[in-house]
Design a protein around this motif. Structure first.
Motif, mmCIF file in Angstrom:
data_model
loop_
_atom_site.group_PDB
_atom_site.id
_atom_site.type_symbol
_atom_site.label_atom_id
_atom_site.label_comp_id
_atom_site.label_asym_id
_atom_site.label_seq_id
_atom_site.Cartn_x
_atom_site.Cartn_y
_atom_site.Cartn_z
ATOM 1 N N VAL A 204 74.872 -26.474 -12.348
ATOM 2 C CA VAL A 204 73.532 -26.150 -12.826
ATOM 3 C C VAL A 204 72.798 -25.538 -11.638
ATOM 4 C CG1 VAL A 204 71.316 -27.116 -13.557
ATOM 5 C CG2 VAL A 204 73.426 -27.912 -14.614
ATOM 6 N N ALA A 205 72.168 -24.374 -11.835
ATOM 7 C CA ALA A 205 71.485 -23.704 -10.724
ATOM 8 C C ALA A 205 69.990 -23.628 -10.993
ATOM 9 C CB ALA A 205 72.055 -22.300 -10.539
ATOM 10 N N LEU A 206 69.194 -23.863 -9.946
ATOM 11 C CA LEU A 206 67.735 -23.807 -10.039
ATOM 12 C C LEU A 206 67.253 -22.770 -9.037
ATOM 13 C CD1 LEU A 206 66.990 -27.677 -9.915
ATOM 14 C CD2 LEU A 206 67.694 -26.303 -11.891
ATOM 15 N N LEU A 207 66.516 -21.755 -9.512
ATOM 16 C CA LEU A 207 66.129 -20.627 -8.675
ATOM 17 C C LEU A 207 64.619 -20.494 -8.616
ATOM 18 C CD1 LEU A 207 69.115 -19.977 -9.225
ATOM 19 C CD2 LEU A 207 68.438 -17.684 -9.927
ATOM 20 N N CYS A 208 64.071 -20.259 -7.429
ATOM 21 C CA CYS A 208 62.634 -20.032 -7.325
ATOM 22 C C CYS A 208 62.345 -19.117 -6.149
ATOM 23 C CB CYS A 208 61.891 -21.361 -7.156
ATOM 24 S SG CYS A 208 60.126 -21.194 -7.430
ATOM 25 N N GLY A 209 61.588 -18.070 -6.415
ATOM 26 C CA GLY A 209 61.237 -17.123 -5.361
ATOM 27 C C GLY A 209 60.769 -15.830 -5.983
ATOM 28 N N PRO A 210 60.718 -14.754 -5.193
ATOM 29 C CA PRO A 210 60.310 -13.462 -5.758
ATOM 30 C C PRO A 210 61.243 -13.075 -6.905
ATOM 31 C CG PRO A 210 60.470 -13.356 -3.359
ATOM 32 C CD PRO A 210 61.016 -14.685 -3.758
ATOM 33 N N GLU A 211 60.689 -12.400 -7.904
ATOM 34 C CA GLU A 211 61.484 -12.121 -9.100
ATOM 35 C C GLU A 211 62.735 -11.312 -8.800
ATOM 36 O OE1 GLU A 211 58.162 -12.621 -12.574
ATOM 37 O OE2 GLU A 211 59.262 -10.735 -12.455
ATOM 38 N N VAL A 212 62.620 -10.344 -7.877
ATOM 39 C CA VAL A 212 63.797 -9.526 -7.578
ATOM 40 C C VAL A 212 64.912 -10.397 -6.985
ATOM 41 C CG1 VAL A 212 62.900 -8.814 -5.314
ATOM 42 C CG2 VAL A 212 64.556 -7.363 -6.499
ATOM 43 N N MET A 213 64.513 -11.347 -6.146
ATOM 44 C CA MET A 213 65.503 -12.272 -5.573
ATOM 45 C C MET A 213 66.148 -13.122 -6.662
ATOM 46 S SD MET A 213 64.828 -15.873 -4.269
ATOM 47 C CE MET A 213 65.993 -16.740 -5.253
ATOM 48 N N MET A 214 65.337 -13.614 -7.602
ATOM 49 C CA MET A 214 65.900 -14.472 -8.662
ATOM 50 C C MET A 214 66.859 -13.675 -9.541
ATOM 51 S SD MET A 214 62.977 -17.165 -9.785
ATOM 52 C CE MET A 214 61.710 -16.051 -10.339
ATOM 53 N N ARG A 215 66.500 -12.398 -9.798
ATOM 54 C CA ARG A 215 67.373 -11.591 -10.640
ATOM 55 C C ARG A 215 68.728 -11.391 -9.960
ATOM 56 N NH1 ARG A 215 64.401 -6.946 -11.242
ATOM 57 N NH2 ARG A 215 62.842 -7.906 -12.574
ATOM 58 N N PHE A 216 68.708 -11.028 -8.658
ATOM 59 C CA PHE A 216 69.970 -10.824 -7.937
ATOM 60 C C PHE A 216 70.738 -12.141 -7.788
ATOM 61 C CE2 PHE A 216 68.113 -6.742 -6.554
ATOM 62 C CZ PHE A 216 69.193 -5.917 -6.798
ATOM 63 N N ALA A 217 70.009 -13.220 -7.551
ATOM 64 C CA ALA A 217 70.675 -14.520 -7.410
ATOM 65 C C ALA A 217 71.338 -14.918 -8.726
ATOM 66 C CB ALA A 217 69.670 -15.585 -6.970
ATOM 67 N N ALA A 218 70.628 -14.715 -9.827
ATOM 68 C CA ALA A 218 71.194 -15.068 -11.139
ATOM 69 C C ALA A 218 72.453 -14.243 -11.404
ATOM 70 C CB ALA A 218 70.152 -14.845 -12.235
ATOM 71 N N GLU A 219 72.396 -12.953 -11.061
ATOM 72 C CA GLU A 219 73.579 -12.108 -11.293
ATOM 73 C C GLU A 219 74.740 -12.546 -10.403
ATOM 74 O OE1 GLU A 219 74.202 -10.157 -13.741
ATOM 75 O OE2 GLU A 219 72.197 -10.524 -14.544
ATOM 76 N N ALA A 220 74.439 -12.913 -9.143
ATOM 77 C CA ALA A 220 75.504 -13.367 -8.236
ATOM 78 C C ALA A 220 76.126 -14.673 -8.741
ATOM 79 C CB ALA A 220 74.949 -13.544 -6.824
ATOM 80 N N LEU A 221 75.312 -15.542 -9.314
ATOM 81 C CA LEU A 221 75.838 -16.799 -9.864
ATOM 82 C C LEU A 221 76.676 -16.529 -11.106
ATOM 83 C CD1 LEU A 221 72.583 -18.853 -9.357
ATOM 84 C CD2 LEU A 221 74.810 -19.485 -8.385
ATOM 85 N N ARG A 222 76.203 -15.599 -11.922
ATOM 86 C CA ARG A 222 76.987 -15.239 -13.122
ATOM 87 C C ARG A 222 78.319 -14.620 -12.711
ATOM 88 N NH1 ARG A 222 74.040 -12.628 -18.035
ATOM 89 N NH2 ARG A 222 76.164 -12.922 -18.718
ATOM 90 N N ALA A 223 78.285 -13.800 -11.643
ATOM 91 C CA ALA A 223 79.532 -13.169 -11.185
ATOM 92 C C ALA A 223 80.538 -14.232 -10.743
ATOM 93 C CB ALA A 223 79.233 -12.207 -10.039
ATOM 94 N N ARG A 224 80.026 -15.399 -10.281
ATOM 95 C CA ARG A 224 80.937 -16.493 -9.908
ATOM 96 C C ARG A 224 81.346 -17.328 -11.105
ATOM 97 N NH1 ARG A 224 80.461 -19.689 -4.446
ATOM 98 N NH2 ARG A 224 82.091 -20.756 -5.596
ATOM 99 N N GLY A 225 80.702 -17.075 -12.251
ATOM 100 C CA GLY A 225 81.123 -17.779 -13.471
ATOM 101 C C GLY A 225 80.178 -18.859 -13.948
ATOM 102 N N VAL A 226 78.963 -18.936 -13.365
ATOM 103 C CA VAL A 226 78.006 -19.930 -13.866
ATOM 104 C C VAL A 226 77.392 -19.372 -15.159
ATOM 105 C CG1 VAL A 226 75.926 -21.277 -13.357
ATOM 106 C CG2 VAL A 226 77.466 -20.617 -11.479
ATOM 107 N N PRO A 227 77.445 -20.112 -16.269
ATOM 108 C CA PRO A 227 76.877 -19.600 -17.529
ATOM 109 C C PRO A 227 75.365 -19.388 -17.412
ATOM 110 C CG PRO A 227 78.191 -21.600 -17.887
ATOM 111 C CD PRO A 227 78.039 -21.450 -16.414
ATOM 112 N N ALA A 228 74.860 -18.308 -18.066
ATOM 113 C CA ALA A 228 73.429 -17.968 -17.987
ATOM 114 C C ALA A 228 72.547 -19.135 -18.432
ATOM 115 C CB ALA A 228 73.143 -16.734 -18.833
ATOM 116 N N ALA A 229 73.013 -19.899 -19.407
ATOM 117 C CA ALA A 229 72.189 -20.993 -19.941
ATOM 118 C C ALA A 229 72.060 -22.150 -18.950
ATOM 119 C CB ALA A 229 72.790 -21.499 -21.251
ATOM 120 N N ARG A 230 72.887 -22.139 -17.888
ATOM 121 C CA ARG A 230 72.774 -23.211 -16.877
ATOM 122 C C ARG A 230 72.166 -22.704 -15.569
ATOM 123 N NH1 ARG A 230 77.806 -25.178 -15.984
ATOM 124 N NH2 ARG A 230 78.884 -25.042 -17.957
ATOM 125 N N ILE A 231 71.599 -21.486 -15.611
ATOM 126 C CA ILE A 231 70.857 -20.951 -14.461
ATOM 127 C C ILE A 231 69.384 -20.988 -14.853
ATOM 128 C CG2 ILE A 231 70.484 -18.920 -13.009
ATOM 129 C CD1 ILE A 231 73.342 -18.014 -13.770
#
Ligand SMILES: Cc1cc2nc3c(=O)[nH]c(=O)nc-3n(C[C@H](O)[C@H](O)[C@H](O)COP(=O)(O)OP(=O)(O)OC[C@H]3O[C@@H](n4cnc5c(N)ncnc54)[C@H](O)[C@@H]3O)c2cc1C
Ligand code: FES
Length: 277
Positions: A204-231
């Protein structure tokens, strides 16, 4: 005619400032005397009112297990946050809250938990780290990835050290631009994601910061296989009422103040596409 003595639900309650801590050159924490102290959950926010200037949403940044110590950490960016930053110990600030949907910490039990923070985004995540540290055995791996502009902008340095050494949290800090004395990572925080140790299938991933950072972080987590619903992301949008009444933060049927500010990425992705609500 009868006069009501009820306090309006949106009226700020005056709270005394018990302590002011200067965290960095543009960031400060206020510890408030609030009676009764609000029992907040990590990720929730309050509306703080600088009398005569204005009211802004600011997350709780203290330890949820110590509700007597109400702490908010704020970066000075404009009129209201600068006015709050000029207040001294003993001064009054208006408060109302807690508001909003918290981080889904209970859903992370039994799983790895990855927290990714950028800049002031560490403040809304700090109560979540406190809560995870307090119940550390209930989680798998706990990873905190934090990015700041430079070494002088790193927030809560003592907490970071304590979480790393005593709380069993795998803390990595990076700065956008180092200095000759900085021995740590240099580069954006999203660059830490590919080499962080966690199992994407049970994260489960929790992200907080500038929106551009969160977008890139979410994509990097998805690229590792974390499901979008758990980010999960905490969104910042202009807010006035904080109770789904004024429409300032509304997008379609969604009110960021009430349905959020914490959203799963499969929902947040759509909201992030809208620059300001
Ligand atoms: C739920 C929530 C929790 C927040 N928690 C914190 C916190 O813990 N600590 C903290 O320092 N800040 C937090 N913020 C952001 C904070 O509310 C804004 O920085 C503040 O409203 C700015 O007010 P101002 O009058 O000082 O500046 P303004 O004049 O309103 O803004 C100055 C600059 O900041 C930008 N800005 C203003 N508000 C926002 C916003 N909500 N999102 C993105 N950009 C904005 C403006 O576009 C402008 O460029 C949070 C916001 C939300 C919605
Ligand atoms: S801030 Fe008023 S509806 Fe969300």
């Amino acid at each position: 005619m009868t006069l009501s003595t009820d306090v309006h639900p949106l009226a700020p309650i005056p709270c005394r400032i018990r302590r002011v801590a200067r965290e960095t050159h543009d960031t400060f924490s206020l510890e408030l005397d609030a009676a009764p102290a609000p029992a907040f959950r990590p990720g929730q926010f309050a509306m703080l009112y600088s009398f005569g200037v204005g009211e802004v949403p600011i997350s709780y940044s203290g330890d949820p297990a110590r509700p007597g110590a109400v702490v908010h950490t704020t970066r000075e960016v404009g009129p209201v946050t600068r006015a709050l930053g000029r207040l001294k110990r003993g001064a009054a600030v208006g408060c109302r809250g807690p508001y909003g949907r918290p981080w889904p910490i209970d859903d992370a039990r039994g799983r790895d938990v990855v927290l990714v923070a950028g800049g002031i985004g560490l403040a809304p995540l700090r109560p979540a780290v406190h809560a995870i540290a307090a119940r550390r055995s209930e989680f798998g791996r706990a990873v905190l990835l934090y990015g700041a502009r430079g070494p002088a902008d790193v927030l809560f340095a003592r907490d970071l050290e304590r979480w790393r050494s005593a709380a069993g949290i795998d803390v990595s800090v990076t700065v956008d631009a180092g200095t000759p004395t900085w021995k740590g990572n240099v580069g954006v925080v999203t660059g830490l994601i590919p080499r962080a140790a966690f199992d994407p299938q049970r994260t489960v991933a929790l992200l907080c910061g500038p929106e551009v950072m969160m977008r890139f972080a979410a994509e990097a987590l998805r690229a590792r296989g974390v499901p979008a619903a758990r980010i999960w992301l905490s969104l910042e949008r202009n807010m006035k009422c904080a109770v789904a009444w004024c429409g300032h933060c509304q997008l379609g049927a969604t009110f960021v103040c009430k349905d959020g500010p914490v959203f799963p990425y499969d929902v947040a992705e759509r909201l992030l596409a809208v620059r300001e609500l």
